[in-house]
Write a protein that holds these residues in place. Sequence first.
Motif, mmCIF file in Angstrom:
data_model
loop_
_atom_site.group_PDB
_atom_site.id
_atom_site.type_symbol
_atom_site.label_atom_id
_atom_site.label_comp_id
_atom_site.label_asym_id
_atom_site.label_seq_id
_atom_site.Cartn_x
_atom_site.Cartn_y
_atom_site.Cartn_z
ATOM 1 N N GLY A 64 -5.604 -1.030 -4.645
ATOM 2 C CA GLY A 64 -6.307 -0.756 -3.406
ATOM 3 C C GLY A 64 -7.069 0.543 -3.538
ATOM 4 O O GLY A 64 -7.681 0.799 -4.590
ATOM 5 N N SER B 220 0.822 -1.208 0.000
ATOM 6 C CA SER B 220 0.000 0.000 0.000
ATOM 7 C C SER B 220 0.861 1.264 0.000
ATOM 8 O O SER B 220 0.425 2.316 -0.478
ATOM 9 C CB SER B 220 -0.952 0.017 1.196
ATOM 10 N N ASP C 71 -4.658 1.901 1.374
ATOM 11 C CA ASP C 71 -5.016 0.610 1.951
ATOM 12 C C ASP C 71 -5.422 -0.335 0.820
ATOM 13 O O ASP C 71 -5.888 0.121 -0.237
ATOM 14 C CB ASP C 71 -6.191 0.784 2.922
ATOM 15 N N PRO C 72 -5.299 -1.657 1.020
ATOM 16 C CA PRO C 72 -5.771 -2.614 0.011
ATOM 17 C C PRO C 72 -7.283 -2.825 0.047
ATOM 18 O O PRO C 72 -7.771 -3.819 -0.478
ATOM 19 C CB PRO C 72 -5.011 -3.894 0.358
ATOM 20 N N GLU C 73 -7.993 -1.877 0.629
ATOM 21 C CA GLU C 73 -9.465 -1.875 0.688
ATOM 22 C C GLU C 73 -10.032 -2.842 1.708
ATOM 23 O O GLU C 73 -11.026 -3.536 1.455
ATOM 24 C CB GLU C 73 -10.094 -2.114 -0.693
ATOM 25 N N ASP D 14 -1.770 1.297 5.235
ATOM 26 C CA ASP D 14 -1.999 0.067 6.009
ATOM 27 C C ASP D 14 -2.075 0.343 7.507
ATOM 28 O O ASP D 14 -1.467 -0.372 8.303
ATOM 29 C CB ASP D 14 -0.891 -0.955 5.719
#
Length: 209
Positions: free
Chosen positions: A201, A47, A167-169, A137
């Motif tokens: 993300g 991220s 963020d990677p969601e 993150d």
Amino acid sequence: MAANSGGPRTERRFRGMIMPTAAHPAIRRVRRRGNLPSIHGNKLWKSSCLLLDYLQKHPPAHAARVLDVGCGWGIAGIWCASRLGSDVTSLDADPDVFPYLEAVAALNGVSTRHQVKRFEQISTRELAGYDLLLAADVCFWDELVRPVTNLVNRAVKAGVKTIVIADPERSTFLEMAQGCVDRHCAELLPWRCRGSVEARGALMVLENA
């Protein structure tokens, strides 16, 4: 991209930065000294690459003073120090990440200030000293949604001009980000980067200038 002959890859280069892997000699030296991060600060998380990619494509108008929150190995702040000439404070709750951050910063020819604090310990007065707040993150547990949301609220009140969180969601991140969209008119942007590191993300981007 570099690797030992016949061995594991030791580093990648992404958006002008040297990004060492756990197999890099500089990282192995730190680990041999007994520094073992305890709050997921054990590698460079993808991220952070979303942050680098976004910042390269959308350079912030104000970046003299940067706060990299939950910094881990610190590549986002290191990028700002290297590419934008920023005075960077790298902040994390885990003091054991900083020897790794120092190694990554040295590989990239810069340095940052270090601070050990949790999100809820960062005051509005302290935040007023920064132009740009970065994080990646940092919303990986349910119990982090409120502290991160409150940190953003204080940063807006303090006049931090730009806030970008990647963020990677995760669902926890999306909950935090939606609150910022509703309260502060932030943007929630899907993001993908390609190259030596591929990542996808979302970014919560808040312009407060």
